[in-house]
Design a protein around this motif. Structure first.
Motif, PDB file in Angstrom:
ATOM      1  N   ARG A 154       0.814  -1.210   0.000  1.00  0.00           N
ATOM      2  CA  ARG A 154       0.000   0.000   0.000  1.00  0.00           C
ATOM      3  C   ARG A 154       0.849   1.262   0.000  1.00  0.00           C
ATOM      4  O   ARG A 154       0.564   2.219  -0.724  1.00  0.00           O
ATOM      5  CB  ARG A 154      -0.921  -0.003   1.224  1.00  0.00           C
ATOM      6  CG  ARG A 154      -1.707   1.286   1.436  1.00  0.00           C
ATOM      7  CD  ARG A 154      -2.682   1.529   0.301  1.00  0.00           C
ATOM      8  NE  ARG A 154      -3.390   2.786   0.461  1.00  0.00           N
ATOM      9  CZ  ARG A 154      -2.954   3.973   0.055  1.00  0.00           C
ATOM     10  NH1 ARG A 154      -1.764   4.067  -0.541  1.00  0.00           N
ATOM     11  NH2 ARG A 154      -3.670   5.058   0.226  1.00  0.00           N
ATOM     12  N   HIS A 155       1.912   1.278   0.817  1.00  0.00           N
ATOM     13  CA  HIS A 155       2.657   2.520   1.027  1.00  0.00           C
ATOM     14  C   HIS A 155       4.021   2.556   0.353  1.00  0.00           C
ATOM     15  O   HIS A 155       4.542   3.645   0.104  1.00  0.00           O
ATOM     16  CB  HIS A 155       2.836   2.773   2.533  1.00  0.00           C
ATOM     17  CG  HIS A 155       1.552   2.962   3.272  1.00  0.00           C
ATOM     18  ND1 HIS A 155       0.788   4.112   3.151  1.00  0.00           N
ATOM     19  CD2 HIS A 155       0.880   2.149   4.139  1.00  0.00           C
ATOM     20  CE1 HIS A 155      -0.294   4.004   3.919  1.00  0.00           C
ATOM     21  NE2 HIS A 155      -0.258   2.831   4.525  1.00  0.00           N
ATOM     22  N   GLY A 156       4.627   1.402   0.122  1.00  0.00           N
ATOM     23  CA  GLY A 156       5.923   1.381  -0.535  1.00  0.00           C
ATOM     24  C   GLY A 156       7.034   2.028   0.254  1.00  0.00           C
ATOM     25  O   GLY A 156       7.961   2.600  -0.328  1.00  0.00           O
ATOM     26  N   ASP A 157       6.985   1.962   1.592  1.00  0.00           N
ATOM     27  CA  ASP A 157       7.989   2.655   2.401  1.00  0.00           C
ATOM     28  C   ASP A 157       8.595   1.757   3.474  1.00  0.00           C
ATOM     29  O   ASP A 157       9.022   2.226   4.521  1.00  0.00           O
ATOM     30  CB  ASP A 157       7.378   3.900   3.050  1.00  0.00           C
ATOM     31  CG  ASP A 157       6.173   3.580   3.941  1.00  0.00           C
ATOM     32  OD1 ASP A 157       5.840   2.386   4.111  1.00  0.00           O
ATOM     33  OD2 ASP A 157       5.545   4.525   4.466  1.00  0.00           O
ATOM     34  N   ILE A 158       8.638   0.437   3.195  1.00  0.00           N
ATOM     35  CA  ILE A 158       9.125  -0.534   4.171  1.00  0.00           C
ATOM     36  C   ILE A 158      10.498  -1.052   3.756  1.00  0.00           C
ATOM     37  O   ILE A 158      10.715  -1.406   2.602  1.00  0.00           O
ATOM     38  CB  ILE A 158       8.154  -1.731   4.279  1.00  0.00           C
ATOM     39  CG1 ILE A 158       6.753  -1.263   4.686  1.00  0.00           C
ATOM     40  CG2 ILE A 158       8.685  -2.774   5.257  1.00  0.00           C
ATOM     41  CD1 ILE A 158       6.654  -0.652   6.045  1.00  0.00           C
ATOM     42  N   VAL A 159      11.428  -1.091   4.718  1.00  0.00           N
ATOM     43  CA  VAL A 159      12.734  -1.721   4.517  1.00  0.00           C
ATOM     44  C   VAL A 159      12.880  -2.821   5.570  1.00  0.00           C
ATOM     45  O   VAL A 159      12.730  -2.560   6.764  1.00  0.00           O
ATOM     46  CB  VAL A 159      13.884  -0.708   4.668  1.00  0.00           C
ATOM     47  CG1 VAL A 159      15.235  -1.414   4.589  1.00  0.00           C
ATOM     48  CG2 VAL A 159      13.802   0.367   3.593  1.00  0.00           C
ATOM     49  N   VAL A 160      13.135  -4.041   5.131  1.00  0.00           N
ATOM     50  CA  VAL A 160      13.315  -5.175   6.038  1.00  0.00           C
ATOM     51  C   VAL A 160      14.776  -5.615   5.985  1.00  0.00           C
ATOM     52  O   VAL A 160      15.272  -5.991   4.920  1.00  0.00           O
ATOM     53  CB  VAL A 160      12.391  -6.352   5.677  1.00  0.00           C
ATOM     54  CG1 VAL A 160      12.580  -7.502   6.661  1.00  0.00           C
ATOM     55  CG2 VAL A 160      10.933  -5.905   5.679  1.00  0.00           C
ATOM     56  N   LEU A 161      15.443  -5.547   7.118  1.00  0.00           N
ATOM     57  CA  LEU A 161      16.849  -5.919   7.212  1.00  0.00           C
ATOM     58  C   LEU A 161      16.994  -7.376   7.621  1.00  0.00           C
ATOM     59  O   LEU A 161      16.128  -7.931   8.300  1.00  0.00           O
ATOM     60  CB  LEU A 161      17.559  -5.040   8.246  1.00  0.00           C
ATOM     61  CG  LEU A 161      17.466  -3.530   8.049  1.00  0.00           C
ATOM     62  CD1 LEU A 161      18.078  -2.811   9.252  1.00  0.00           C
ATOM     63  CD2 LEU A 161      18.141  -3.100   6.763  1.00  0.00           C
ATOM     64  N   ASP A 162      18.076  -7.994   7.227  1.00  0.00           N
ATOM     65  CA  ASP A 162      18.339  -9.392   7.563  1.00  0.00           C
ATOM     66  C   ASP A 162      19.024  -9.460   8.928  1.00  0.00           C
ATOM     67  O   ASP A 162      20.238  -9.622   9.037  1.00  0.00           O
ATOM     68  CB  ASP A 162      19.207 -10.033   6.484  1.00  0.00           C
ATOM     69  CG  ASP A 162      19.322 -11.537   6.671  1.00  0.00           C
ATOM     70  OD1 ASP A 162      18.571 -12.085   7.512  1.00  0.00           O
ATOM     71  OD2 ASP A 162      20.158 -12.161   5.994  1.00  0.00           O
TER      72      ASP A 162
END
Length: 333
Positions: A154-162
Protein backbone atom coordinates in the motif's frame (compact mmCIF):
# COMPACT_ATOMS: atom_id res chain seq x y z
CA UNK A 1 -5.16 -25.00 -23.05
CA UNK A 2 -7.44 -27.35 -21.15
CA UNK A 3 -8.59 -24.54 -18.87
CA UNK A 4 -9.22 -22.17 -21.77
CA UNK A 5 -11.18 -24.77 -23.71
CA UNK A 6 -13.45 -25.71 -20.82
CA UNK A 7 -14.07 -22.01 -20.11
CA UNK A 8 -15.04 -21.44 -23.75
CA UNK A 9 -17.32 -24.50 -23.82
CA UNK A 10 -19.10 -23.31 -20.70
CA UNK A 11 -20.11 -20.08 -22.47
CA UNK A 12 -20.97 -21.82 -25.72
CA UNK A 13 -23.20 -24.39 -24.06
CA UNK A 14 -26.25 -22.11 -23.88
CA UNK A 15 -26.08 -21.37 -27.60
CA UNK A 16 -25.56 -24.81 -29.07
CA UNK A 17 -23.68 -27.99 -28.30
CA UNK A 18 -22.90 -28.29 -31.98
CA UNK A 19 -21.11 -24.95 -32.36
CA UNK A 20 -17.73 -25.51 -34.09
CA UNK A 21 -14.68 -25.42 -31.83
CA UNK A 22 -13.13 -22.82 -34.13
CA UNK A 23 -15.27 -20.21 -32.34
CA UNK A 24 -12.92 -20.61 -29.38
CA UNK A 25 -10.16 -18.81 -31.28
CA UNK A 26 -11.81 -15.34 -31.41
CA UNK A 27 -13.08 -15.80 -27.86
CA UNK A 28 -9.54 -16.54 -26.67
CA UNK A 29 -8.20 -13.46 -28.44
CA UNK A 30 -10.92 -11.31 -26.84
CA UNK A 31 -10.06 -12.67 -23.38
CA UNK A 32 -6.39 -11.90 -23.94
CA UNK A 33 -7.16 -8.31 -24.95
CA UNK A 34 -9.29 -7.83 -21.84
CA UNK A 35 -6.58 -9.25 -19.57
CA UNK A 36 -3.68 -7.13 -20.82
CA UNK A 37 -4.73 -3.82 -19.19
CA UNK A 38 -5.10 -5.41 -15.76
CA UNK A 39 -1.73 -7.11 -16.06
CA UNK A 40 -0.13 -3.79 -16.96
CA UNK A 41 -1.60 -1.94 -13.99
CA UNK A 42 -0.49 -4.69 -11.63
CA UNK A 43 3.06 -4.39 -12.88
CA UNK A 44 3.01 -0.62 -12.42
CA UNK A 45 1.81 -0.94 -8.84
CA UNK A 46 4.50 -3.46 -8.03
CA UNK A 47 7.17 -0.81 -8.57
CA UNK A 48 6.06 0.92 -5.36
CA UNK A 49 6.84 -1.98 -3.02
CA UNK A 50 9.22 -1.40 -0.14
CA UNK A 51 12.75 -2.75 -0.15
CA UNK A 52 13.43 -6.26 1.11
CA UNK A 53 17.07 -6.36 2.16
CA UNK A 54 17.66 -9.91 1.08
CA UNK A 55 18.23 -9.84 -2.66
CA UNK A 56 17.38 -6.15 -3.05
CA UNK A 57 20.80 -4.77 -3.92
CA UNK A 58 20.72 -1.90 -6.34
CA UNK A 59 17.12 -0.88 -5.73
CA UNK A 60 16.11 2.63 -4.79
CA UNK A 61 13.50 1.80 -2.20
CA UNK A 62 10.22 2.12 -4.07
CA UNK A 63 7.56 4.57 -3.02
CA UNK A 64 6.83 6.26 0.29
CA UNK A 65 7.15 9.87 1.40
CA UNK A 66 9.04 11.97 -1.17
CA UNK A 67 9.30 15.69 -0.62
CA UNK A 68 10.17 16.61 -4.21
CA UNK A 69 6.97 15.24 -5.74
CA UNK A 70 3.87 15.50 -3.49
CA UNK A 71 1.28 12.75 -3.87
CA UNK A 72 -0.67 13.10 -7.11
CA UNK A 73 1.57 15.81 -8.57
CA UNK A 74 2.69 13.75 -11.53
CA UNK A 75 -0.88 12.72 -12.34
CA UNK A 76 -2.07 16.35 -12.29
CA UNK A 77 0.77 17.37 -14.59
CA UNK A 78 -0.08 14.57 -16.99
CA UNK A 79 -3.75 15.57 -17.11
CA UNK A 80 -2.97 19.04 -18.45
CA UNK A 81 -0.66 17.93 -21.26
CA UNK A 82 -2.76 18.35 -24.39
CA UNK A 83 -0.08 17.82 -27.01
CA UNK A 84 1.85 14.57 -26.79
CA UNK A 85 4.66 16.10 -28.80
CA UNK A 86 5.03 19.19 -26.58
CA UNK A 87 8.41 19.49 -24.92
CA UNK A 88 8.33 19.07 -21.14
CA UNK A 89 10.96 21.06 -19.25
CA UNK A 90 13.22 18.78 -17.18
CA UNK A 91 12.54 18.65 -13.45
CA UNK A 92 15.21 20.71 -11.62
CA UNK A 93 17.77 18.63 -9.78
CA UNK A 94 17.47 18.88 -5.98
CA UNK A 95 20.20 20.77 -4.15
CA UNK A 96 20.23 18.21 -1.35
CA UNK A 97 19.05 14.64 -0.72
CA UNK A 98 18.24 12.95 2.58
CA UNK A 99 17.14 9.43 3.49
CA UNK A 100 15.19 9.24 6.77
CA UNK A 101 15.11 5.76 8.29
CA UNK A 102 12.51 5.41 11.05
CA UNK A 103 13.45 2.41 13.19
CA UNK A 104 10.29 0.68 14.32
CA UNK A 105 8.81 -2.76 14.99
CA UNK A 106 6.27 -4.75 12.93
CA UNK A 107 3.57 -4.66 15.63
CA UNK A 108 3.51 -0.83 15.82
CA UNK A 109 1.14 -0.34 12.90
CA UNK A 110 -0.93 2.40 14.53
CA UNK A 111 2.22 4.36 15.36
CA UNK A 112 3.46 4.10 11.77
CA UNK A 113 0.16 5.42 10.47
CA UNK A 114 0.47 8.44 12.77
CA UNK A 115 4.08 9.04 11.72
CA UNK A 116 3.12 8.75 8.03
CA UNK A 117 0.47 11.42 8.52
CA UNK A 118 3.01 13.57 10.36
CA UNK A 119 5.24 13.55 7.27
CA UNK A 120 2.50 13.67 4.65
CA UNK A 121 0.90 16.80 6.15
CA UNK A 122 4.15 18.76 6.12
CA UNK A 123 5.03 21.06 3.23
CA UNK A 124 7.74 19.67 0.95
CA UNK A 125 11.29 20.78 1.63
CA UNK A 126 12.39 23.29 -0.98
CA UNK A 127 14.77 21.98 -3.68
CA UNK A 128 15.42 18.78 -1.74
CA UNK A 129 14.83 15.08 -2.20
CA UNK A 130 13.72 13.58 1.09
CA UNK A 131 12.59 9.95 1.34
CA UNK A 132 11.22 8.33 4.50
CA UNK A 133 11.43 4.57 5.10
CA UNK A 134 10.27 2.45 8.05
CA UNK A 135 12.98 -0.02 9.05
CA UNK A 136 12.42 -3.50 10.54
CA UNK A 137 14.53 -6.56 11.09
CA UNK A 138 13.23 -9.91 9.81
CA UNK A 139 9.47 -10.27 10.34
CA UNK A 140 9.08 -13.73 11.86
CA UNK A 141 5.52 -13.69 13.23
CA UNK A 142 3.16 -14.93 10.48
CA UNK A 143 0.42 -12.43 11.38
CA UNK A 144 2.85 -9.52 11.35
CA UNK A 145 4.36 -10.81 8.10
CA UNK A 146 0.98 -10.81 6.35
CA UNK A 147 0.05 -7.34 7.59
CA UNK A 148 3.47 -5.85 6.85
CA UNK A 149 3.28 -7.26 3.31
CA UNK A 150 -0.04 -5.46 2.78
CA UNK A 151 1.42 -2.30 4.32
CA UNK A 152 4.43 -2.47 2.01
CA UNK A 153 2.18 -2.93 -1.01
CA UNK A 154 0.00 0.00 0.00
CA UNK A 155 2.66 2.52 1.03
CA UNK A 156 5.92 1.38 -0.53
CA UNK A 157 7.99 2.66 2.40
CA UNK A 158 9.12 -0.53 4.17
CA UNK A 159 12.73 -1.72 4.52
CA UNK A 160 13.32 -5.17 6.04
CA UNK A 161 16.85 -5.92 7.21
CA UNK A 162 18.34 -9.39 7.56
CA UNK A 163 18.72 -9.34 11.35
CA UNK A 164 16.82 -10.36 14.48
CA UNK A 165 14.52 -7.60 15.76
CA UNK A 166 16.25 -5.74 18.59
CA UNK A 167 16.90 -2.33 20.12
CA UNK A 168 20.49 -2.57 21.34
CA UNK A 169 21.84 -5.60 19.52
CA UNK A 170 22.97 -4.36 16.13
CA UNK A 171 19.91 -2.93 14.35
CA UNK A 172 21.40 0.52 13.83
CA UNK A 173 24.59 -1.05 12.48
CA UNK A 174 22.53 -3.24 10.15
CA UNK A 175 20.63 -0.18 8.89
CA UNK A 176 23.70 1.96 8.20
CA UNK A 177 25.54 -1.03 6.73
CA UNK A 178 22.79 -1.85 4.25
CA UNK A 179 21.87 1.65 3.10
CA UNK A 180 24.86 2.11 0.74
CA UNK A 181 24.04 -1.19 -0.99
CA UNK A 182 20.27 -0.86 -1.10
CA UNK A 183 20.35 2.66 -2.51
CA UNK A 184 23.54 2.35 -4.55
CA UNK A 185 21.77 3.32 -7.78
CA UNK A 186 20.61 6.64 -6.32
CA UNK A 187 22.73 7.61 -3.31
CA UNK A 188 21.82 10.39 -0.89
CA UNK A 189 23.88 13.24 0.48
CA UNK A 190 22.81 12.37 4.02
CA UNK A 191 21.38 9.38 5.90
CA UNK A 192 19.29 9.83 9.05
CA UNK A 193 18.37 7.38 11.77
CA UNK A 194 15.36 8.31 13.89
CA UNK A 195 12.69 6.62 16.01
CA UNK A 196 8.93 6.23 15.70
CA UNK A 197 8.37 8.44 18.76
CA UNK A 198 10.07 11.43 17.14
CA UNK A 199 8.28 14.20 15.25
CA UNK A 200 10.71 15.46 12.64
CA UNK A 201 10.08 18.76 10.85
CA UNK A 202 11.61 17.94 7.50
CA UNK A 203 11.90 21.43 6.01
CA UNK A 204 13.61 22.74 9.16
CA UNK A 205 16.17 19.94 9.08
CA UNK A 206 16.82 20.43 5.36
CA UNK A 207 17.48 24.13 5.88
CA UNK A 208 19.90 23.26 8.68
CA UNK A 209 21.72 20.82 6.39
CA UNK A 210 21.76 23.05 3.35
CA UNK A 211 24.77 25.07 4.44
CA UNK A 212 26.69 22.10 5.84
CA UNK A 213 29.44 20.07 4.14
CA UNK A 214 28.40 16.90 2.28
CA UNK A 215 31.36 14.93 3.60
CA UNK A 216 32.35 13.54 7.02
CA UNK A 217 29.23 14.92 8.76
CA UNK A 218 27.74 13.74 12.07
CA UNK A 219 24.82 15.89 13.22
CA UNK A 220 22.14 15.68 15.90
CA UNK A 221 21.49 16.27 19.59
CA UNK A 222 25.00 16.20 21.01
CA UNK A 223 25.47 14.26 24.22
CA UNK A 224 28.36 15.69 26.30
CA UNK A 225 30.68 13.40 28.23
CA UNK A 226 33.33 15.02 30.43
CA UNK A 227 35.22 17.61 28.45
CA UNK A 228 33.98 16.27 25.11
CA UNK A 229 30.89 18.26 24.05
CA UNK A 230 29.49 15.57 21.76
CA UNK A 231 31.26 12.22 21.51
CA UNK A 232 27.95 10.79 20.32
CA UNK A 233 24.45 11.92 19.35
CA UNK A 234 21.18 11.22 21.16
CA UNK A 235 19.11 8.42 19.65
CA UNK A 236 16.03 10.55 18.92
CA UNK A 237 17.58 11.23 15.52
CA UNK A 238 20.96 11.90 13.97
CA UNK A 239 22.35 12.43 10.50
CA UNK A 240 25.55 11.19 8.87
CA UNK A 241 26.82 12.00 5.40
CA UNK A 242 26.73 9.25 2.77
CA UNK A 243 30.49 8.63 3.01
CA UNK A 244 30.19 7.96 6.75
CA UNK A 245 27.42 5.40 6.19
CA UNK A 246 29.57 3.77 3.49
CA UNK A 247 32.52 3.66 5.89
CA UNK A 248 30.39 1.91 8.54
CA UNK A 249 29.23 -0.62 5.93
CA UNK A 250 32.82 -1.58 5.01
CA UNK A 251 34.46 -1.47 8.44
CA UNK A 252 35.02 -5.11 9.34
CA UNK A 253 36.63 -4.21 12.68
CA UNK A 254 33.19 -3.35 14.09
CA UNK A 255 31.96 -6.90 13.52
CA UNK A 256 35.33 -8.51 14.26
CA UNK A 257 35.33 -7.03 17.76
CA UNK A 258 31.61 -7.78 18.23
CA UNK A 259 31.12 -4.05 18.78
CA UNK A 260 27.43 -3.86 17.86
CA UNK A 261 26.01 -5.04 21.19
CA UNK A 262 25.04 -2.33 23.65
CA UNK A 263 23.62 1.21 23.55
CA UNK A 264 23.70 1.66 19.79
CA UNK A 265 23.76 5.44 19.61
CA UNK A 266 26.73 5.56 21.96
CA UNK A 267 28.42 2.80 19.94
CA UNK A 268 28.06 4.73 16.68
CA UNK A 269 29.91 7.63 18.27
CA UNK A 270 32.56 5.19 19.49
CA UNK A 271 33.08 3.74 15.97
CA UNK A 272 33.42 7.19 14.47
CA UNK A 273 35.76 8.40 17.21
CA UNK A 274 38.10 5.40 16.85
CA UNK A 275 38.00 5.63 13.06
CA UNK A 276 38.50 9.38 12.95
CA UNK A 277 35.21 9.85 11.07
CA UNK A 278 32.39 12.34 11.40
CA UNK A 279 34.77 15.19 12.14
CA UNK A 280 32.23 17.78 10.98
CA UNK A 281 29.97 17.56 14.03
CA UNK A 282 26.98 19.77 14.70
CA UNK A 283 24.90 19.95 17.85
CA UNK A 284 21.28 20.94 17.16
CA UNK A 285 20.27 21.50 20.78
CA UNK A 286 17.96 23.12 21.77
CA UNK A 287 16.06 22.66 18.48
CA UNK A 288 16.08 18.90 19.06
CA UNK A 289 14.72 17.95 22.48
CA UNK A 290 12.62 15.58 24.60
CA UNK A 291 9.02 16.53 25.36
CA UNK A 292 8.65 16.91 29.11
CA UNK A 293 6.00 15.45 31.42
CA UNK A 294 3.73 18.49 31.21
CA UNK A 295 4.11 18.86 27.42
CA UNK A 296 4.69 22.59 27.72
CA UNK A 297 8.20 22.92 26.31
CA UNK A 298 7.48 22.99 22.56
CA UNK A 299 9.58 25.44 20.53
CA UNK A 300 8.49 27.24 17.35
CA UNK A 301 11.93 26.60 15.80
CA UNK A 302 11.80 22.85 16.50
CA UNK A 303 13.66 20.45 14.23
CA UNK A 304 12.72 17.29 16.17
CA UNK A 305 10.78 16.57 19.34
CA UNK A 306 11.15 13.17 21.01
CA UNK A 307 9.33 10.94 23.52
CA UNK A 308 5.94 10.97 21.77
CA UNK A 309 5.09 7.63 23.35
CA UNK A 310 1.30 7.79 23.12
CA UNK A 311 -1.50 9.30 21.05
CA UNK A 312 -2.09 12.09 23.56
CA UNK A 313 1.43 13.38 23.00
CA UNK A 314 1.10 13.12 19.23
CA UNK A 315 -2.18 15.05 19.40
CA UNK A 316 -0.54 17.81 21.48
CA UNK A 317 2.31 17.99 18.95
CA UNK A 318 -0.05 18.27 15.98
CA UNK A 319 -2.00 20.98 17.76
CA UNK A 320 1.08 23.04 18.65
CA UNK A 321 2.45 22.96 15.10
CA UNK A 322 -0.96 23.76 13.57
CA UNK A 323 -1.18 20.45 11.72
CA UNK A 324 -4.92 20.31 12.46
CA UNK A 325 -5.60 24.05 12.03
CA UNK A 326 -8.71 24.79 10.00
CA UNK A 327 -10.12 21.26 10.25
CA UNK A 328 -13.69 21.36 11.58
CA UNK A 329 -14.76 17.82 12.36
CA UNK A 330 -18.47 18.73 12.44
CA UNK A 331 -18.41 19.95 8.83
CA UNK A 332 -16.39 17.21 7.16
CA UNK A 333 -17.95 15.95 3.91
Amino acid sequence: MKTTSSHGLHHLHTASLCTPYLLLVPLGLLALLLALPSLGSSHARSQGLGVLCRGAAGTDGGGGYHSVAPTGADEKKASVVADADAETPPRPQPDLSLLVGVLTMPSRRERRDIVRMAYALQPPASAARVDVRFVFCNVTDPVDAALVAVEARRHGDIVVLDCAENMNDGKTHAYLSNVPRLFASSPYDYVMKTDDDTYLRVAALVEELRGKPRHDVYLGYGFPVGDDPMPFMHGMGYVVSWDVARWVSTNQDILRHNDTHGPEDLLLGKWLNIGGRGKNRYDLKPRMYDLNWFMDNFRPDTIAVHLLKDNRRWAATFKYFNVTAGINLSHLP
